[in-house]
Design an enzyme around this catalytic site. Structure first.
Site, mmCIF file in Angstrom:
data_model
loop_
_atom_site.group_PDB
_atom_site.id
_atom_site.type_symbol
_atom_site.label_atom_id
_atom_site.label_comp_id
_atom_site.label_asym_id
_atom_site.label_seq_id
_atom_site.Cartn_x
_atom_site.Cartn_y
_atom_site.Cartn_z
ATOM 1 N N ASN A 114 0.834 -1.197 0.000
ATOM 2 C CA ASN A 114 0.000 0.000 0.000
ATOM 3 C C ASN A 114 0.869 1.248 0.000
ATOM 4 O O ASN A 114 1.956 1.270 0.570
ATOM 5 C CB ASN A 114 -0.966 0.007 1.198
ATOM 6 C CG ASN A 114 -0.389 0.733 2.408
ATOM 7 O OD1 ASN A 114 -0.438 1.960 2.487
ATOM 8 N ND2 ASN A 114 0.176 -0.031 3.343
ATOM 9 N N PHE A 118 -1.561 8.288 4.248
ATOM 10 C CA PHE A 118 -2.311 8.949 5.330
ATOM 11 C C PHE A 118 -3.567 9.641 4.795
ATOM 12 O O PHE A 118 -3.880 10.785 5.164
ATOM 13 C CB PHE A 118 -1.447 9.979 6.072
ATOM 14 C CG PHE A 118 -0.375 9.409 6.952
ATOM 15 C CD1 PHE A 118 -0.260 8.062 7.199
ATOM 16 C CD2 PHE A 118 0.559 10.265 7.551
ATOM 17 C CE1 PHE A 118 0.748 7.549 8.022
ATOM 18 C CE2 PHE A 118 1.558 9.772 8.377
ATOM 19 C CZ PHE A 118 1.664 8.418 8.611
ATOM 20 N N SER A 178 5.707 5.277 8.628
ATOM 21 C CA SER A 178 5.099 4.970 7.335
ATOM 22 C C SER A 178 6.095 5.296 6.226
ATOM 23 O O SER A 178 6.712 6.364 6.233
ATOM 24 C CB SER A 178 3.825 5.787 7.130
ATOM 25 O OG SER A 178 3.376 5.658 5.795
ATOM 26 N N ASN A 180 5.192 5.955 3.285
ATOM 27 C CA ASN A 180 4.407 6.614 2.240
ATOM 28 C C ASN A 180 4.246 8.114 2.432
ATOM 29 O O ASN A 180 3.505 8.758 1.687
ATOM 30 C CB ASN A 180 3.031 5.957 2.141
ATOM 31 C CG ASN A 180 3.142 4.484 1.815
ATOM 32 O OD1 ASN A 180 3.936 4.087 0.971
ATOM 33 N ND2 ASN A 180 2.367 3.658 2.522
ATOM 34 N N THR A 181 4.914 8.680 3.432
ATOM 35 C CA THR A 181 4.975 10.130 3.621
ATOM 36 C C THR A 181 6.439 10.540 3.533
ATOM 37 O O THR A 181 7.268 10.043 4.305
ATOM 38 C CB THR A 181 4.376 10.547 4.975
ATOM 39 O OG1 THR A 181 2.979 10.221 4.994
ATOM 40 C CG2 THR A 181 4.528 12.041 5.207
ATOM 41 N N LYS A 220 5.272 3.982 16.951
ATOM 42 C CA LYS A 220 5.230 2.940 15.916
ATOM 43 C C LYS A 220 6.466 3.054 15.038
ATOM 44 O O LYS A 220 6.718 4.108 14.449
ATOM 45 C CB LYS A 220 3.959 3.041 15.076
ATOM 46 C CG LYS A 220 3.812 1.868 14.102
ATOM 47 C CD LYS A 220 2.400 1.739 13.578
ATOM 48 C CE LYS A 220 2.222 0.464 12.769
ATOM 49 N NZ LYS A 220 0.828 0.266 12.333
ATOM 50 N N ASN A 249 5.724 -1.344 11.508
ATOM 51 C CA ASN A 249 4.976 -0.873 10.353
ATOM 52 C C ASN A 249 5.314 -1.752 9.143
ATOM 53 O O ASN A 249 5.948 -2.795 9.286
ATOM 54 C CB ASN A 249 5.349 0.599 10.082
ATOM 55 C CG ASN A 249 4.190 1.402 9.521
ATOM 56 O OD1 ASN A 249 3.468 0.946 8.639
ATOM 57 N ND2 ASN A 249 4.016 2.614 10.021
#
Length: 350
Positions: A114, A118, A178, A180-181, A220, A249
């Site tokens: 994925n 966010f 994450s 993805n940021t 996390k 994560n």
């Protein structure tokens, strides 16, 4: 009943876009609960309470953040029997996340990739939903920064979300891992992390005084840390007396999946390929922490035996996400039963 029907439903859901299937399933769960069919979801499993971070969990199996970003589906998810539910990641302002398609199945290895980014409606929308939910169990709220907030100003996003969600949370998870940021994971570096945690812990103490209630903070972390990074991170967590750590994560590694369709997509990999990497981090982190801080183990749990392995390498609680997509509601009761049996001959209190 739903446990028996899920394999049939999955056959249909896996024929459509993964993100569309995700929301269809969650809407069905909520609708069924509102119609009074909650008894069809979870098998009855005896309670096996665990005290972690000063909270009493009815069982040690939780839902990881990411499945319900905005708290839209808490009532439906609660019907599956989880000992705790984590909602988010939520940011101060609404943001759409990355363009679709951004969620990909790798069914050959029970995995997902994925790059959601966010996507959420912002912390105020989350709070509106929290005021309406009838769920009274352990609720974790996972907070992050907006994508357009410069990394050197990220702390202000976390402080803002911390203050807003504090009255509604059983615990608060700080997501700095994450993939993805952009640049988010650099907050795991010792100096950046120490500065962030120092300010968050100060705010936590002030909020605890104001509300007369201590809400634990959990960090996390990523699975892509080497041994030295894990040691430095553990030292920083102990220094700032963080209440808990969630390991881990998703991973940016593609080890073992390189030849599969979608393996070249950007984003975090979860599911079975994450199981061993996350276990390595849990085991190393547990050794460095020396029991001073409890670990919530996440990554690649697809059976009760997998959940017990997380406990064996050092986790106090476990979370599932991708396994729920592949195994359905049966996985929740299976993990609850297995972990209760695991603890039968042990007395564990964090």
């Amino acid at each position: 009943m739903l446990s028996f029907l899920y394999p049939l439903a999955r056959a249909y859901l896996f024929r459509i876009d993964a993100e569309t299937a995700h929301y269809l399933t969650l809407r069905f769960l909520n609708a069924a609960v509102h119609a009074g069919f909650a008894c069809c979801f979870a098998e009855h499993v005896r309670d096996s309470p665990r005290t972690v971070m000063g909270l009493i969990f009815p069982n040690c199996v939780g839902l990881a953040a990411g499945l319900d970003k905005n708290g839209d589906y808490i009532n439906g998810l609660a019907a599956l029997g989880f000992g705790f539910i984590e909602i988010g990641t939520v940011t101060p302002r609404p943001q759409p996340g990355n363009p679709r398609a951004r969620l990909f199945r790798l069914p050959q290895v029970d995995a997902l990739i994925n790059r959601m980014g966010f996507n959420n409606r912002g912390v105020d929308a989350l709070i509106t939903n929290l005021k309406d939910t009838c769920y009274r169990g352990i609720l974790g709220l996972n907070i992050g920064k907006n994508a357009d907030t410069p990394i050197d100003h990220a702390v202000y996003d976390y402080l803002y979300c911390l203050e807003r969600v504090y009255p509604f949370a059983s615990y608060i998870a700080v997501n700095i891992s994450s993939p993805n940021t952009k640049n988010l994971r650099q907050l795991q570096a010792p100096d950046e992390l120490s500065a962030l945690l120092g300010l968050l812990k100060g705010k936590q103490h002030r909020l605890a005084d104001f509300y007369g209630r201590w809400v634990p903070l959990a960090l996390k972390i990523a699975p892509d840390l080497d041994d030295e990074q894990i040691k430095l991170l553990a030292d920083t967590l102990i220094k700032h007396r963080i209440d808990g750590v969630i390991a881990t994560n998703t991973t940016i590694s593609r080890t073992g999946v390189q030849s599969l369709p979608y393996s070249g997509e950007d984003g975090g990999l979860s599911g079975r390929p994450l199981f061993n990497p996350s276990n390595r981090v849990i085991q190393k982190l547990h050794a460095q922490l020396g029991g001073a801080i409890p670990i919530i183990g996440a990554g690649g749990i697809l059976s009760g035996e997998d959940a017990n392995t997380k406990l064996a390498v050092g986790a106090a609680l476990v979370q599932i996400y991708t396994g729920l997509i592949y195994r359905g509601p049966k996985l929740v009761s299976e993990c609850i039963r297995a972990t209760a049996d695991y603890y039968d001959s042990r007395i564990v209190k964090f």
